[in-house]
Write an enzyme that holds these catalytic residues in place. Sequence first.
Site, short mmCIF file in Angstrom:
data_model
loop_
_atom_site.label_atom_id
_atom_site.label_comp_id
_atom_site.label_asym_id
_atom_site.label_seq_id
_atom_site.Cartn_x
_atom_site.Cartn_y
_atom_site.Cartn_z
N LYS A 83 0.85 -1.20 0.00
CA LYS A 83 0.00 0.00 0.00
C LYS A 83 0.89 1.25 0.00
O LYS A 83 1.77 1.39 0.86
CB LYS A 83 -0.89 -0.04 1.25
CG LYS A 83 -2.11 0.85 1.18
CD LYS A 83 -3.03 0.50 2.34
CE LYS A 83 -4.20 1.43 2.46
NZ LYS A 83 -4.91 1.25 3.72
O1 G3P Z 1 -9.44 2.61 4.61
C1 G3P Z 1 -9.06 3.87 5.08
C2 G3P Z 1 -9.63 4.10 6.41
O2 G3P Z 1 -8.91 3.40 7.38
C3 G3P Z 1 -9.77 5.51 6.76
O3 G3P Z 1 -10.97 5.59 7.40
O4 G3P Z 1 -12.64 6.50 8.90
O5 G3P Z 1 -10.18 7.01 9.26
O6 G3P Z 1 -11.41 8.03 7.36
P1 G3P Z 1 -11.32 6.86 8.28
#
Ligand code: G3P
Length: 215
Positions: A83
């Site tokens: 990634k």
């Molecule tokens: O897949 C990406 C994720 O981990 C980010 O999610 O909720 O932190 O924006 P969030």
Amino acid sequence: MDLYIDTANLDEIKQAADMGVLDGVTTNPSLIAKEKYDYVKRLTEICAIVKGPVSAEVISTEYAGMMEEGRKHAKIAPNIVVKLPSTIDGLRACKTFSDEGIKTNLTLCFQPLQALMVAKAGAFLVSPFIGRLDDVAEDGMDLIRKIRAIYDNYGYKTKILAASVRHPKHMVECALAGADVATVPFSVIKQMMGHPLTDVGLKKFLEDYKKAFGG
Ligand code: G3P
């Protein structure tokens, strides 16, 4: 539509895998920091449970460091996907890894041209962050729709992985917009199989049966 779990928590991964419909896992530096656990050890444990793609993120921001870290991650298991951030260095690393046959997931994608560029570099996955766009009063789902249209126009094979998914409505919209994959927190995966009328209906079926036949 493929379903990945977005966590580095082993217990959540096991529970989601037990449901029988889990296709992969995504992790990131914030998620592993929450676990306070060695990243390589955890990736090894995850790959022993899930045979589908497991995204392992680099923390280097420059090409050479990304290549070194990514190559180490790729040796953990055959299903590791390296990634990388959607930056110019990430794009270069994506192209080199793709030429070497190593799969990549280009993360932190916030606009359609990042998705176009990483597809040209051979990315296996691109991760548009829909929740974080919604957070700043933009339309995360519109980004998914635009990337879908661009990829379909040119036949790019890169899979659209909807990330930063926050709630079941995001999932419905992602499926309608044609996202190939969604990576989802465990709490939302559980919500995907829930409806109050299912619970009410099941209770009534069992009560009726018991009234008629006892037991
Ligand atoms: O897949 C990406 C994720 O981990 C980010 O999610 O909720 O932190 O924006 P969030």
